[in-house]
Design an enzyme around this catalytic site. Structure first.
Site, short mmCIF file in Angstrom:
data_model
loop_
_atom_site.label_atom_id
_atom_site.label_comp_id
_atom_site.label_asym_id
_atom_site.label_seq_id
_atom_site.Cartn_x
_atom_site.Cartn_y
_atom_site.Cartn_z
N GLU B 326 1.22 -0.88 -0.20
CA GLU B 326 0.35 -0.23 -0.28
C GLU B 326 1.20 1.09 -0.12
OE1 GLU B 326 -1.94 -0.42 3.77
OE2 GLU B 326 -3.83 -1.89 3.01
N CYS B 422 -10.15 -0.33 8.01
CA CYS B 422 -9.33 1.41 8.39
C CYS B 422 -10.27 2.74 7.41
CB CYS B 422 -8.46 1.42 7.94
SG CYS B 422 -7.66 1.08 6.27
#
Lengths: 665, 665
Positions: B326, B422
């Site tokens: 990421e 998240c």
């Protein structure tokens, strides 16, 4: 043990690859010789763990250990034996071109070692012999036992054909005798097949050499069982507790399509899974369709051929759009930068094309064969014969290869010998057997599929004919065929009209042949007549530089064109054109001039044209890091664009490269 | 335990975010209310494993187990606690907007539960309490203990500010008391920091609320230790036998740059590694640079800001070019299709921008904040508030998402709540606190960073001032500021000139303000005067549709343009334009007309223009599968192109989408 009949005693099949073809070509003979003089010796050293700078292979050492001549642990991949096999196969072809006593001695020595490593029951595989003797045939999914056997059979056939020596052939026949005790439809035998197809096509070769039907039957058995329910690979996987060979601690996620075992082969229409496995399988399917006259199988081959070449093939003849599983993805998905296009897959596509040419003479098969050969395969090898691309990208930004993990598999420079060393020996065996891809014979018609200088000896129209082809591709399009015959004979010469030269012309003894597109038979100009000794056919192919466009469904190539000259795809490199290569814009009306490229191997032609470069115009463009986005359109500056043959890319240091360039309208 | 001073008693810092801002905006209030009415209740259900169709979170249940109120095993990620924290933080902001007794009751109940789960020594983390009680603080690299504490601190601060209730604050102060016994420069303490930055910025908030220097000091300690030699994360990893939390059976390959711990933060110039961690860290660095007047840190922040926003940011304000880790990749590497651009990372970039605005009032920070807010963040949430994008692509081919493994991380439709949840609570906490991003105050200059309808109360120029901003962005560019003051006072109003409207005009009480670009101060028009009750400032921003071009070094956007109207980036979807989207070609001279989009949420404006479509011309184009490559150039057909705001893409079923379109010259 069955006797090996003399090949000439066997009935001529309706379609065949003429055996007696000797290469003699200004372009390709260089490559063949490079394989003979550099690649084969270098690979021999690599197999013996003596190649400087390359990872130790362990391959020969494994055989020594299995033979009880050395001690130690198995080294390398579970399929390490196949490297020795592919080397021996290349040696077989090389010796067919030119006998070499020292090379033959080395090969004989290796064959003796292989014989010594064979187990009393005929079993041959160093991994299981050394490391897991009790686990033979328990993990066909991952462990490549039949795959390795297949490669060794191909080696045995090639070596026998070259030398008449049958030791390796006998070894492999004993191995197959053993395999037949393990696999088969009978009660108590495994109705299984290898996770990596290869033995199927090898068994066909063994059948053709020996005439023994049981080899053909076994090949058909493996092909027919594949994908049937209950699925062998799935059952095997369950019985292994869903664990694989490569990560034994992790639950294996079995994707049957990776192995082309998701449905029976006759029901398959889309190329899926590992690309090399797929094309090796299609090759065997096409062989079997022809040799067993199996219409269902033939239809499946045609469907799969169309799917591969009309929706999943790169313009360089590469296949495999993703490195995840070295696999096909789906129709029209041909990303240029995250591409796989493995060298071995392009070679497998050439095998498949050759078998399709035997199944039915259609020039599209040869077009693809030529495309893959001149671009993907040739480009994979460095001029020194010692460095190779495994992945053959169509667009390279070296920093992205280094710093974007999604492109780590793409290398901007050819690498020395690999840990998984499948590609270099595959290139070697293809280039040493290139004579087998030039012609196919259907009855008394000889089809020319590749315009490569060579001499052929064959029986045609009742005459013993020799045909000397002279060609200077890929630089010049003038080709001639001189016919020498012991007596006049009626037969046909099929001359392929390449897709890149639809306006090909031909003449017989200087007399132009008049023909239109309608006169062609499946893309070939058929010259049928009474041929006499001394007849000369000349062919002229137009070597012009043109732009090629992809179908609009290929998103990655939208608004782009590739440059092609004859069979060669070209590319733009930053060493000639500056960075970023992506800023170039190629007019659709581009007119190309040609020039010898001084910094490329002799004879190579670079092409040039006026083009444009898109230059960012920004109020703060003077700053090193200006705003990324702005509303001022980029300025298009005239620029001289140089393109070089794709197969030569990356030979002048690391830099950017692109095959597809955005066009300007 | 330290007393909590009344915020108003603390010294006003030189730069501040005005606290008293209430949102009242025709566009954004809808979103805030959707968060309040849908997202927060839905997320509450999700945290309690009651959200239909969503994976069970286990988050609240983990606290029950840790508190001894339930039995069972820990469920979810090691950082599952942070979901509860982010929900509570959003509730805090929501209650600041509008008190809600039932919501407060639920929050109090959850806070009681958190208190019950806190260990006697102050330690708070359900994973280690339930699952590995002996292993606290042994794997900072992977296990997010300080990260979770950071989020809970942010929640405590927001909840205290909303309700005056300090229970959660006291809990977290006890936790920090404990943390201070474990971490610090003193002998016997860990000179460590969390693998995932977050506590640093949270400690700054705790410092600002309480005025207790030790929190600031602890934040600075974590920032200063990071990347120093001997490297804490490397040493910890060695002492764990090079094994990680997530795959304990596999040797972990520690890449310190993933954690931005490859070198001391003051020496960092390039954004590397996990994008969310990076921008959370930069946020804290900017806070500390300002609050501790640290010039070295300030310079590092500016360098990193430039690197992120001028070389590694997508036009939608997204960051993170690869899903591998990421993470950031490298300068100008912004692939549109394999992009990551995680929602949380864009939110983190907004945090960073806000802190940079406090460090120095420059409109480029607000430009980026606005870009990320209106495009990446807004686009991540479906209109129903229950479906989210984690990855925000700029180019989508749904079949590729499904069938090319390199794009499996990209979804063509928003997903219900994630296993790693998240993003949705991060969106919720940002949208409920949006009032904090509109203004920044430096001395007696009030900078308007976002044109969003709102009411502000602040002390300016010695007067108690209320400013009612009315705006109708993103559809209309007319903005007004009505000033109400208890008495006249001299102060300055800074009005941001957005990068997309350099020709902004302004008037005071109907009187046009005459100014040139040279009069601007770092991109703001500064109106300094004696303001009186009833004064009205009007601003007019040009809402024209323009083409935006990327720097030529962004290979992925070469020869392409994006459509932008005001702060909104637009995109073309196949539902409006057919497939493939890549075949569209946009004239650089395109003139756009606007229209209400009936099939999009009310008020949304679609834009249209004449464009071209590239159509394959092929001799065999009638066949379903024609030849992939040909020499006939595609035909360019005129076509009406419709583009819709990027933030609304994918709301009308699955289809192709592209932000960047190839231009025609």
């Amino acid at each position: 043990m069955s006797p090996i009949p003399n090949p000439s005693e066997r009935a001529a099949s309706a379609a065949a690859v003429p055996a007696g073809v000797t290469l003699s070509d200004p372009f390709w003979s260089d490559y063949t010789e490079r394989v003979q003089n550099v690649v084969i010796p270098y690979q021999y050293e690599a197999l013996h763990d003596r190649a400087p700078g390359a990872e130790p292979s362990g391959a020969v050492r494994n055989f020594r250990i299995a033979a009880g001549q050395a001690e130690g642990a198995f080294v390398g991949w579970v399929f390490q034996d196949s490297d020795v096999a592919k080397w021996l196969e290349a040696v077989g072809y090389s010796l067919q071109i030119r006998r070499d006593a020292e090379l033959e001695r080395r090969a004989d020595e290796l064959i003796d070692l292989i014989g010594a490593a064979q187990q009393p029951d005929g079993y041959l595989n160093t991994y299981f012999t050394i490391k897991e003797p009790g686990k033979r045939w328990t993990n066909l999914t991952d462990c490549h036992e039949l795959y390795c056997a297949g490669h060794m059979i191909e080696a045995a056939v090639a070596y026998y054909e070259a030398t008449g020596k049958d030791k390796l052939l006998r070894i492999m026949q004993r191995m197959i005798d053993h395999v037949e005790t393990v696999f088969g439809p009978e009660e108590g035998k495994l109705r299984g097949y290898d996770g990596h197809q290869e033995i199927e096509l090898a068994l066909v070769k063994l059948y053709k050499l020996t005439g023994e039907e049981r080899y053909l039957k076994l090949a058909a058995f493996f092909i027919n069982e594949r994908g049937r329910e209950p699925n062998f690979l799935r059952e095997e996987w369950k019985s292994r507790g869903r664990r694989g060979h490569f990560e034994p601690n992790v639950r294996q996620n079995l994707d049957l399509s990776y192995f082309q075992a998701h449905k029976p082969v006759r029901e398959q229409s889309e190329a899926v899974g590992h690309a090399v496995r797929a094309v090796y399988m299609y090759t065997a399917m096409a062989d079997l369709a022809r040799l067993t006259d199996d219409e269902q199988l033939r239809q499946a081959c045609i469907r799969l051929w169309h799917n591969v070449t009309r929706t999943q093939m790169y313009v360089i003849g590469g296949i495999g759009s993703t490195h995840h599983g070295e696999a096909f993805t789906f129709d029209y998905d041909l990303p240029n930068d995250t591409v796989y296009a493995e060298t071995c897959a392009a070679i497998g596509l050439i095998f498949f094309a050759q078998r399709m040419l035997l199944l039915e003479p259609k020039s599209e098969y040869a077009d693809v064969m030529e495309r893959a050969l001149y671009n993907n395969v040739l480009g994979s090898m460095a001029q020194d014969g010692k460095h190779y691309f495994y992945v053959n990208p169509l667009e390279v930004w070296p920093q992205a290869c280094a710093h974007n993990p999604g492109k780590h598999h793409v290398k901007s420079e050819r690498q020395a010998w690999f840990g998984c060393a499948c590609c270099p020996p595959n290139v070697a065996r293809l280039l040493t057997s290139l004579g087998r891809y030039i012609y196919t014979q259907h009855g008394d018609t000889l089809y020319t599929n590749l315009y490569i200088g060579s001499e052929l000896s064959a029986e045609l129209g009742g005459a013993q004919v020799r045909i000397k082809q002279q060609a200077a591709l890929p630089w010049s399009g003038d080709v001639s065929f001189e016919i020498a015959a012991d007596r006049a004979g009626e037969f046909a010469l099929g001359l392929r009209v390449p897709s890149w030269s639809p306006d090909m012309t031909a003449a017989v003894n200087g007399e132009p042949v008049s023909f239109s597109r309608e006169d062609l038979e499946h893309g070939y100009l058929i010259l049928r007549r009474e041929w006499a000794d001394g007849d000369v056919v000349t062919v002229s192919l137009r070597m012009s530089t043109v732009l090629v466009y992809a179908d609009a469904r290929v998103r990655a190539d939208a608004h782009k064109a590739a440059i092609q000259r004859g069979p060669l795809v070209y590319c733009a490199e930053s060493i000639d054109n500056g960075e970023p290569i992506s800023s170039l814009r190629l007019p659709q009306t581009a007119v190309f001039s040609e020039r010898g490229a001084d910094d490329l191997p002799g004879g190579a032609i670079a092409v040039e044209t006026q083009a444009l470069r898109s230059v960012t115009v920004s109020p703060d463009a003077g700053e090193e890091k200006a705003a990324l986005y702005g509303t001022v359109p980029p300025r298009l500056e005239p620029v001289r664009l140089t393109a070089v043959p794709y197969y030569l890319w990356g030979n002048r240091g690391t830099g950017e490269m692109a095959v597809w360039l955005t066009t300007s309208d």
